[in-house]
Design an enzyme around this catalytic site. Structure first.
Site, PDB file in Angstrom:
ATOM      1  N   HIS A 237     -14.159  -1.552   6.397  1.00 38.14           N
ATOM      2  CA  HIS A 237     -13.003  -2.211   7.012  1.00 38.14           C
ATOM      3  C   HIS A 237     -13.325  -2.779   8.403  1.00 38.14           C
ATOM      4  O   HIS A 237     -14.124  -2.210   9.151  1.00 38.14           O
ATOM      5  CB  HIS A 237     -11.878  -1.178   7.131  1.00 38.14           C
ATOM      6  CG  HIS A 237     -10.536  -1.757   7.442  1.00 38.14           C
ATOM      7  ND1 HIS A 237     -10.086  -1.942   8.719  1.00 38.14           N
ATOM      8  CD2 HIS A 237      -9.549  -2.188   6.627  1.00 38.14           C
ATOM      9  CE1 HIS A 237      -8.858  -2.449   8.680  1.00 38.14           C
ATOM     10  NE2 HIS A 237      -8.517  -2.613   7.418  1.00 38.14           N
TER      11      HIS A 237
ATOM     12  N   ASP B  74     -13.703   6.788   5.997  1.00 43.25           N
ATOM     13  CA  ASP B  74     -12.337   6.309   6.207  1.00 43.25           C
ATOM     14  C   ASP B  74     -11.649   6.338   4.840  1.00 43.25           C
ATOM     15  O   ASP B  74     -11.971   5.552   3.954  1.00 43.25           O
ATOM     16  CB  ASP B  74     -12.384   4.891   6.788  1.00 43.25           C
ATOM     17  CG  ASP B  74     -10.997   4.315   7.022  1.00 43.25           C
ATOM     18  OD1 ASP B  74     -10.017   4.860   6.487  1.00 43.25           O
ATOM     19  OD2 ASP B  74     -10.907   3.298   7.737  1.00 43.25           O
TER      20      ASP B  74
ATOM     21  N   HIS C 241      -7.319   4.480   1.676  1.00 43.49           N
ATOM     22  CA  HIS C 241      -6.716   4.163   0.370  1.00 43.49           C
ATOM     23  C   HIS C 241      -6.880   5.279  -0.650  1.00 43.49           C
ATOM     24  O   HIS C 241      -6.441   5.141  -1.784  1.00 43.49           O
ATOM     25  CB  HIS C 241      -7.300   2.863  -0.180  1.00 43.49           C
ATOM     26  CG  HIS C 241      -6.935   1.692   0.657  1.00 43.49           C
ATOM     27  ND1 HIS C 241      -5.750   1.002   0.506  1.00 43.49           N
ATOM     28  CD2 HIS C 241      -7.566   1.115   1.698  1.00 43.49           C
ATOM     29  CE1 HIS C 241      -5.677   0.046   1.402  1.00 43.49           C
ATOM     30  NE2 HIS C 241      -6.771   0.082   2.141  1.00 43.49           N
TER      31      HIS C 241
ATOM     32  N   LYS D  83      -0.230   4.097   4.498  1.00 43.68           N
ATOM     33  CA  LYS D  83      -0.369   3.635   3.121  1.00 43.68           C
ATOM     34  C   LYS D  83       0.369   4.601   2.193  1.00 43.68           C
ATOM     35  O   LYS D  83       1.593   4.567   2.148  1.00 43.68           O
ATOM     36  CB  LYS D  83      -1.838   3.412   2.798  1.00 43.68           C
ATOM     37  CG  LYS D  83      -2.266   2.117   3.542  1.00 43.68           C
ATOM     38  CD  LYS D  83      -3.687   1.832   3.688  1.00 43.68           C
ATOM     39  CE  LYS D  83      -3.832   0.546   4.516  1.00 43.68           C
ATOM     40  NZ  LYS D  83      -5.106   0.444   5.193  1.00 43.68           N
TER      41      LYS D  83
ATOM     42  N   GLU E 168     -16.039   3.723   3.483  1.00 40.75           N
ATOM     43  CA  GLU E 168     -14.673   3.989   3.032  1.00 40.75           C
ATOM     44  C   GLU E 168     -14.713   4.829   1.757  1.00 40.75           C
ATOM     45  O   GLU E 168     -15.603   4.646   0.928  1.00 40.75           O
ATOM     46  CB  GLU E 168     -13.942   2.673   2.735  1.00 40.75           C
ATOM     47  CG  GLU E 168     -13.723   1.818   3.961  1.00 40.75           C
ATOM     48  CD  GLU E 168     -12.952   0.543   3.661  1.00 40.75           C
ATOM     49  OE1 GLU E 168     -12.050   0.547   2.806  1.00 40.75           O
ATOM     50  OE2 GLU E 168     -13.265  -0.475   4.304  1.00 40.75           O
TER      51      GLU E 168
ATOM     52  N   SER F 174     -10.969  -1.062   0.442  1.00 41.01           N
ATOM     53  CA  SER F 174      -9.602  -1.583   0.477  1.00 41.01           C
ATOM     54  C   SER F 174      -9.444  -2.880  -0.302  1.00 41.01           C
ATOM     55  O   SER F 174      -8.377  -3.126  -0.860  1.00 41.01           O
ATOM     56  CB  SER F 174      -9.160  -1.776   1.926  1.00 41.01           C
ATOM     57  OG  SER F 174     -10.049  -2.618   2.613  1.00 41.01           O
TER      58      SER F 174
ATOM     59  N   ASN G  32       0.817  -1.215   0.000  1.00 45.52           N
ATOM     60  CA  ASN G  32       0.000   0.000   0.000  1.00 45.52           C
ATOM     61  C   ASN G  32       0.852   1.266   0.000  1.00 45.52           C
ATOM     62  O   ASN G  32       0.329   2.358   0.187  1.00 45.52           O
ATOM     63  CB  ASN G  32      -0.904   0.016   1.235  1.00 45.52           C
ATOM     64  CG  ASN G  32      -1.852  -1.159   1.253  1.00 45.52           C
ATOM     65  OD1 ASN G  32      -2.386  -1.550   0.224  1.00 45.52           O
ATOM     66  ND2 ASN G  32      -2.050  -1.742   2.424  1.00 45.52           N
TER      67      ASN G  32
HETATM   68  C1  LIG Z   1      -5.471  -0.217   6.378  1.00 49.93           C
HETATM   69  C2  LIG Z   1      -6.784   0.310   6.807  1.00 49.93           C
HETATM   70  C3  LIG Z   1      -7.008   0.703   8.113  1.00 49.93           C
HETATM   71  C4  LIG Z   1      -6.009   0.461   9.194  1.00 49.93           C
HETATM   72  O1  LIG Z   1      -4.976   1.387   9.160  1.00 49.93           O
HETATM   73  P1  LIG Z   1      -3.631   1.055   9.915  1.00 49.93           P
HETATM   74  O2  LIG Z   1      -2.956   2.365  10.014  1.00 49.93           O
HETATM   75  O3  LIG Z   1      -2.900   0.061   9.076  1.00 49.93           O
HETATM   76  O4  LIG Z   1      -4.013   0.484  11.246  1.00 49.93           O
HETATM   77  C5  LIG Z   1      -8.200   1.307   8.429  1.00 49.93           C
HETATM   78  N1  LIG Z   1      -9.158   1.476   7.497  1.00 49.93           N
HETATM   79  C6  LIG Z   1      -8.991   1.082   6.237  1.00 49.93           C
HETATM   80  C7  LIG Z   1     -10.080   1.307   5.250  1.00 49.93           C
HETATM   81  C8  LIG Z   1      -7.811   0.466   5.847  1.00 49.93           C
HETATM   82  O5  LIG Z   1      -7.659   0.039   4.603  1.00 49.93           O
END
Ligand SMILES: *Cc1c(COP(=O)(O)O)cnc(C)c1O
Length: 378
Positions: free
Chosen positions: A134, A207, A210, A236, A178, A182, A48
């Site tokens: 997620h 969220d 990505h 990421k 999201e 992801s 990522n």
């Molecule tokens: C990767 C991810 C997370 C977690 O983030 P980290 O910093 O790796 O704990 C949270 N939400 C989504 C949508 C993700 O893809």
């Protein structure tokens, strides 16, 4: 403990039987490649680190300087003695990026979501989640002890019906989704979600793990839309580690006192914070990185005859867990590191290859992957 070993062995046998066991493989990342223990090189399509910033000299240099000046660990929670100037500066940068008044950095994206949701809603309230959101958004909703409902993935009519039926029964309703999904790479319709949530006085929580750094000149999926709660990760496209939430000043103030994953957990190490700040600066200075990652993803989709992706993530659904693992092994044989994603990360019967394109890939890497993967899909 005999009973504990018995438990673990039975559990593992069941996972092995179902082809659901998972095992970390020691790998060394080097630019757009990974090397395994034997020194064999693979083109890395499973990272990522979309902009290739985790090993960028400016990012590494900033982290080294902070390490020298401030040491490794933060020493305590933010509220005790862990609140470094670099953390405040990073929060200002993130708020600016997301065009929000304030930001709060957490230990990880997982901790941002599991801390923020329970700080804002409780047992009388309702959390509505996209079914593909997620795992940590689901976990945050569970921890809040609010009622939890789901709507079919990206189905705004389903969400509208839920809001119409449920809104009046709860003092507060939070809708979480999201920006870029992801494991699917598709996007939420943030403009419509924002309008719908406003209409029903529901708090939209996006969220953008990505999308940050990749879409919207790095701003993510929420730029120009009214989204009161924007979460993301530094891990990421920013190539570092940590999570964040951006919101209004009064909301962030409450999170400082009430988000338990912030209050009761040690602040991030200063070198990580400084590295993340430098990554934001590189991202601003070199917008072509995000464009390059996106363009690779589109080339890959065209090459494989897949619908155009809306992000740097290309999914190739194979259905059966063993078929996905077989494709992963065949691609490794051909020199490409691609991970099979299996349930429970994705719904049963939708095991897939999840291919992540980055700015570090060359055109030949994409062409080579198309040549290796194409025949496996026939
Ligand atoms: C990767 C991810 C997370 C977690 O983030 P980290 O910093 O790796 O704990 C949270 N939400 C989504 C949508 C993700 O893809």
């Amino acid at each position: 403990m005999r009973s504990l070993s018995d438990f673990a062995q039975k559990k593992q046998a069941a996972l092995d039987q179902a082809a659901r066991a998972r095992r970390p493989v020691p790998l060394r990342r080097q630019g757009g490649h990974v090397l395994d223990e034997t020194g064999q090189r693979f083109v890395n399509f499973a990272s990522n680190d979309y902009l290739g910033l985790s090993q960028h000299p400016r990012v590494v240099g900033a982290a080294q300087d902070a390490l020298q000046a401030l040491g490794l660990g933060a020493g305590a929670s933010r509220l005790v003695t862990g609140s470094a100037a670099v953390q405040h500066e990073l929060e200002q940068d993130l708020a600016q990026l997301k065009q929000k008044p304030a930001a709060l950095v957490f230990g990880s994206g997982y901790l941002a979501n599991t801390g923020t949701i329970p700080a804002l809603v409780g047992p009388d309230d309702l959390v509505i989640l996209d079914e593909l959101a997620h795992a940590c958004l689901h976990a945050g909703a569970q921890l809040s002890r609010a009622r939890v409902r789901h709507f079919a993935h990206n189905d705004l009519d389903a969400l509208r019906s839920l809001l119409a039926a449920e809104r009046a029964r709860h003092p507060h309703v939070l809708v979480a989704t999201e920006g870029v999904f992801s494991m699917d790479g598709d996007r939420a319709d943030v403009a419509s979600l924002s309008a719908l949530c406003r209409e029903h006085d529901a708090w939209l929580y996006v969220d953008d793990a990505h999308a940050t750094g990749v879409l919207g000149q790095g701003r993510g999926s929420t730029g120009g839309h009214d989204v009161p709660l924007v979460a993301g990760t530094l891990s990421k496209a920013l190539g570092a580690y940590g999570g964040f939430v951006c919101a209004a000043d009064d909301v962030v103030r409450v999170l400082h006192s009430r988000a338990r994953t912030q209050v009761y957990s040690t602040a991030l190490p200063p070198p990580v914070l400084a590295g993340a700040r430098a990554a934001l600066a590189v991202m601003r200075d070199e917008p072509e990185r995000g464009q390059r990652a996106m363009s690779h993803a589109q080339t890959l989709c065209r090459g494989l005859g897949l619908p155009e992706t809306e992000s740097t993530i290309v999914k190739v659904v194979l259905g059966d867990d063993r078929r996905a693992l077989g494709a992963q092994a065949a691609l490794a044989e051909a020199g490409y590191w691609v991970t099979a994603i299996r349930p429970p990360t994705v719904p049963d019967g939708t095991a897939r290859l999840r291919i992540a394109c980055t700015a570090l890939h060359e055109d030949d890497d994409i062409a080579g992957l198309v040549a290796a993967l194409g025949p496996l899909l026939a």
